[in-house]
Design an enzyme around this catalytic site. Structure first.
Site, mmCIF file in Angstrom:
data_model
loop_
_atom_site.group_PDB
_atom_site.id
_atom_site.type_symbol
_atom_site.label_atom_id
_atom_site.label_comp_id
_atom_site.label_asym_id
_atom_site.label_seq_id
_atom_site.Cartn_x
_atom_site.Cartn_y
_atom_site.Cartn_z
ATOM 1 N N GLU A 480 38.469 54.644 -58.459
ATOM 2 C CA GLU A 480 39.848 55.367 -58.867
ATOM 3 C C GLU A 480 40.750 54.365 -59.786
ATOM 4 O OE1 GLU A 480 42.691 58.454 -56.477
ATOM 5 O OE2 GLU A 480 40.894 57.384 -55.375
ATOM 6 N N GLU A 753 46.190 50.962 -47.706
ATOM 7 C CA GLU A 753 46.388 52.383 -48.251
ATOM 8 C C GLU A 753 46.954 53.202 -46.888
ATOM 9 O OE1 GLU A 753 43.242 54.538 -49.893
ATOM 10 O OE2 GLU A 753 44.556 55.969 -50.664
HETATM 11 C C1 BGC Z 1 45.365 57.495 -54.548
HETATM 12 C C2 BGC Z 1 47.075 57.469 -54.405
HETATM 13 C C3 BGC Z 1 47.490 58.641 -54.778
HETATM 14 C C4 BGC Z 1 46.945 59.668 -53.925
HETATM 15 C C5 BGC Z 1 47.617 61.034 -54.427
HETATM 16 C C6 BGC Z 1 44.862 58.801 -53.928
HETATM 17 O O1 BGC Z 1 43.705 58.755 -54.166
HETATM 18 O O2 BGC Z 1 44.740 56.435 -54.236
HETATM 19 O O3 BGC Z 1 47.375 56.319 -53.763
HETATM 20 O O4 BGC Z 1 48.899 58.445 -54.681
HETATM 21 O O5 BGC Z 1 45.393 59.801 -54.221
HETATM 22 O O6 BGC Z 1 46.875 62.105 -54.077
#
Ligand code: BGC
Length: 951
Positions: A480, A753
């Protein structure tokens, strides 16, 4: 000629002008604007020093005066407009400043600060982008090519500049020496709109006679694979290419240019593959010694071919480059249960490994990276499709020479590494972690008496370092590493305190506006890499409005509002069209309160607060901010229009979601936090009621966090806005999962996260989206700075400080310090048994409003300098009272010590019981458990616990 520092006026020896700066840049060689704004700091021992006037002078390198403002009556010292003739491309001047204080005394002149314009016009480029003249299949990993050119220089070189960039990433060298110390240059921007070039002073790397310039190219973000679910390669183009323009000026004024063109030579180098997600493969046996030096025989090399690219996209950087900022030594090297060699660096970080190794030619060392261990082995599942694996094949040498290697064109997020194939014994001095990120200046610090909170704060700093690698990313390790707009939207206030992120974020906002242009929609990620256009979504898209406002507030930069105004309007107008006459944004896609802790691992958007409540609340707030921005810019018509719109959205929000007394639909912490922080409740009694309801909910949750990405940054401020400081501190100091401190108790060294990225049993959350380095939930640090330590901007750029510390949570001291645009500001407090001491430092040319803890009444206005207050003080939240079986469950929850003991006593009878108890806030202990079959027994043990409390 530069006049001497001595001049006829009385100079004020205690007042000096330091750090003359241009725009938001530390490095001003190759600046991209002809009229860079100027800022300076004043250091003085005079308290209450306010600048009455300033004078600026600029000199050309040969000495003559370029411009002189004379004395200007003004107190401005931050981002002052360029007062001279605009610079032309390559023009260099040095600027100095002196200032007058209120007493009429003038300071000495500052040191001369040089600034040099870059190539300001696309027509300044005579070089072309070039690539090796061979075919490549961009769908599969390709080697990183080498490009080179030899040239001869005559004698008497005065100076030389290298302007350089790439489609991909590059590392350049001159006569075998690496140019500059940038990592992953030119960085990542929305390349089709903006491609940054770098400018280097390379005078010292050249000499009379034969010289050689060379560059290695990597895929980087340009051609590498980007995006989740396997991602897509070659999003920006299928060939990497180099653009270089070396300009050598001789003392006789003649300039010679060596530029990339089809006379350059190209070859495949030792980098076999390179990818941001997957890592780099390097075979040192393929190195060509001497290739970047003159007299190398490149007759066997291929030619170069020109590549078309729009030169109007070329821009000079607005922020700092990525650099290596720290070396971290292994904390432990050990064998895993399956016998693999693992290294623990003791810190989850972002960068790569540097090896010092000797061994036989052809031996391959494999380096794998991960943030956590699972069952004692490298926990790579959270990396998803990112292989995060580097491979180094030794060159080998007969006399056992050491080989030093660090990958060039990749980076990883890791605390642990697995090393395979190391020749001999791996010793800690042979391997280092090299931390890489945008080289912003550190500007903010926080400290308090609780080591867990300090570690939390440190984790926020590390997550910022790891995720400010040229763009603000969500995470730095998995497939990502994208510029998720919502994440930086909530984190930008914290970021702006901890580091000077003004240039970094300004640059990113230019990309945001560019990507948004066609439709007004702010993509989910900037630069966008999604295969299809993404729908507008609240809190994420609102980055377009919130972040410029944060930068204006924190750095005093009005121009950012002017520059982003069109983008801000485009976003609000878009939502206005979607909402229509009803004024509610109640359709389409929403991320909502992403990662609410009750959301199941695979459904992160499944929050307690419906997405449309979040959406309309953000709509109202963005319209409000936009109206205020229009006011700052003197745009009356837009000011009226957007403030009126904000009012209408607020009204619609109230009609649809709020009862007259102040209860809000969905009755969730995030809904109340939004309503309170975004000023959606018009009436004081509604706000009070909402605040009380918010506390009740939080209390009923046992003071565990119940908010996701949207509610979390607001929750403590929302509580404090209604006077519920104690509840905010209880949330902060909670250690049970979910809470801010729970990860700290689990050994976290970055912000996770998910609230439970690691579950209490030490296993990794089963959700496929589980990073251990995401800054969003760390946005609470801004509240630590502003409220716990009490240091906040009272006016844009901290021209006036808002000092309002609030002790609590059992802390005996807290302190924050910030390098504001005017200089160091600080606030700290210290409790003793009866007293409190508050110390405040106010930078010169600013003032502060101080509200001392426990003192009612209007704030005290103070001037610059150091101030201390000591007075008798009692923590207002500390009301230990005797609890009994007739106390309510609510009262019990409010007493952290008693609550913990009662919960412990009750869990012996089953944990479900504890959960049920929390919902009975208004019932007494006796009522809540007395009716149970074992009620009498339980009440007896609770009574014993309560009486054991030493009150
Ligand atoms: C990300 C994020 C993001 C989110 C929103 C994730 O995959 O890591 O932090 O804001 O998707 O869908």
């Amino acid at each position: 000629m530069i006049p001497s520092q001595i001049n006829s006026q009385t100079t004020h020896l205690n007042t000096t002008v330091v750090r003359v700066r241009f725009e938001h840049l530390q490095e001003t060689l190759g600046i991209g604007t002809p009229q860079p704004r100027l800022s300076w700091l004043v250091e003085t021992s005079t308290t209450g020093w306010i600048q009455a006037a300033y004078e600026i002078e600029a000199y050309t390198p040969a000495g003559p005066l370029y411009g002189q403002t004379g004395r200007i009556e003004s107190s401005d010292s931050v981002l002052v407009a360029w007062p001279f003739t605009p610079l032309s491309s390559r023009q260099r001047v040095a600027v100095r400043v002196r200032v007058w204080g209120g007493g009429g005394q003038v300071s000495a002149w500052s040191e001369l600060a040089p600034v040099e314009a870059g190539l300001l016009d696309p027509g300044d480029w005579t070089g072309r982008f070039i690539r090796p003249d061979w075919e490549e299949d961009a769908a599969s990993p390709q080697p990183g090519p080498l490009l080179r050119k030899e040239f001869t220089l005559r004698t008497s070189i005065r100076q030389a500049r290298l302007y350089i960039t790439a489609l991909g990433v590059y590392e350049a060298s001159l006569n075998g020496s690496t140019v500059g110390d940038h990592v992953m240059a030119p960085g990542w921007t929305s390349y089709h709109h903006r491609l940054r070039y770098q400018a280097f002073d390379v005078t010292g790397l050249l000499h009379e006679g034969p010289n050689a310039i060379g560059a290695m190219l990597g895929d980087g973000w340009f051609r590498g694979r980007l995006g989740f679910g396997g991602g897509r390669p070659a999003i920006y183009g299928d060939r990497t290419a180099l653009l270089a323009q070396l300009e050598v000026e001789y003392t006789d004024g003649v300039t010679e240019r060596i530029v990339t063109d089809e006379t350059w030579r190209a070859n495949r180098g030792p980098i076999l593959t390179n990818d941001i997600y997957d890592g780099e493969e390097y075979d040192a046996r393929l190195e060509e010694p001497g290739w970047p030096k003159p007299a190398y025989d490149d007759r066997g090399w291929a030619g170069a071919k020109a590549v078309e690219w729009n030169f109007a996209t070329l821009f000079a950087p607005l922020g700092p480059p990525v650099r290596r900022t720290q070396l971290v030594a292994p904390e432990a090297i050990f064998l895993s249960p399956s016998g693999r060699t693992l290294i623990d660096f003791g810190q989850n970080l972002v960068g790569r490994l540097r090896l010092t190794v000797s061994g036989p030619a052809g031996q391959t060392i494999i380096l794998r990276h991960a943030e956590v261990l699972e069952d004692g082995e490298l926990g790579t599942r959270p990396l998803r499709h990112a292989r995060a694996t580097d491979r180094y094949t030794l060159r080998g040498s007969k006399n056992g020479d050491q080989e030093i290697w660090e990958p060039r064109f990749t980076f990883h997020g890791f605390r642990y590494a697995e090393v395979e194939g190391w020749p001999g014994e791996l010793k800690s001095e042979n391997i280092w972690a090299v931390v890489c990120h945008s080289d912003m200046e550190r500007t903010g610090w926080f400290d308090c008496s609780d080591p867990l909170i300090n570690r939390l704060h440190e984790n926020v700093v590390w997550s910022m370092r790891g995720n400010f690698l040229d763009i603000p990313t969500d995470c730095p390790q998995r497939d990502e590493r994208l510029g998720w707009t919502g994440d930086i939207q909530v984190f930008s206030p914290t970021a702006s305190f901890l580091f000077d992120s003004a240039g970094f974020l300004t640059s990113w906002l230019v990309d945001l506006a560019a990507e948004q242009k066609a439709t007004g929609v702010v993509p989910f990620v900037v630069p966008t890499v999604m295969p299809k256009p993404t729908p507008p979504t609240a809190a994420w898209g609102d980055a377009a409005v919130f972040i410029p406002w944060v930068l204006y507030q924190r750095f005093g930069d009005v121009k950012i509002l002017a520059d982003q105004f069109e983008s801000m309007c485009a976003w609000v107008d878009l939502i206005d069209r979607i909402a229509g006459k009803g004024r509610l944004w109640d359709q389409g896609f929403q991320f909502g309160d992403w990662l609410d802790p009750t959301a199941p691992p695979e459904k992160p958007a499944d929050a307690r607060t419906p997405g449309f409540i979040v959406a309309s609340a953000y709509f109202a707030r963005s319209a409000e901010i936009l109206g205020q921005a229009a006011r700052v810019l003197g745009r009356k018509e837009e000011e009226d229009r957007y403030l009126a719109l904000a009012g209408e959205v607020r009204e619609a929000f109230n009609r649809e979601y709020v009862t007259p007394s102040g209860r809000i639909l969905s009755d969730s912490a995030t809904a109340y936090a939004l309503a309170l922080q975004f000023a959606l409740l018009p009436d004081g009694s509604q706000r009070q009621h909402a605040g009380a309801r918010l506390v009740a909910l939080i209390r009923a949750g046992g003071y565990r966090i119940s908010t996701g990405f949207v509610g979390t940054p607001l929750i403590c401020d929302a509580l404090c806005s209604q006077g519920h400081y104690a509840a905010a501190f209880r949330l902060l100091t909670q250690r049970e999962c979910p809470s801010w401190l729970y990860p700290v108790t689990m050994g976290a060294t970055t912000i996770w996260e998910r609230w439970d990225s690691m579950l209490p049993d030490g296993s990794v959350n089963p959700g496929e989206m589980t990073s251990f380095n995401h800054y969003a939930l760390g946005a609470v640090a801004d509240w630590l700075h502003r409220t716990v330590a009490g240091l906040a901007p009272g006016e844009p750029g901290y021209r006036c400080l808002e000092i309002q510390p609030r002790p609590g949570g059992g802390l005996s001291h807290a302190a924050a310090r910030h390098s504001t645009p005017y200089g160091t500001a600080a606030c700290s407090w210290q409790l003793t048994a009866e007293d409190i001491t508050v110390e405040v430092e106010v930078p010169p040319n600013t003032t502060a409003r101080v509200t001392l803890p426990g003192k009612d009444g209007a704030p005290i206005k103070i001037v610059s300098g150091k101030h201390t207050w000591t007075y008798a003080y009692q923590d207002p939240d500390e009301k230990p009272k005797q609890l009994s079986l007739d106390s309510t469950i609510g009262e019990l929850i409010d007493d952290a010590e008693a609550f913990a003991l009662v919960v412990q006593a009750m869990s012996e009878h089953g944990t479900e019981l504890v959960g049920n108890l929390l919902a009975l806030e208004q019932a007494s202990l006796r009522q809540a458990v007395g009716f149970l079959p074992w009620g009498e027994e339980l009440l007896a043990s609770i009574a014993e616990v309560l009486s054991g409390l030493n009150r």
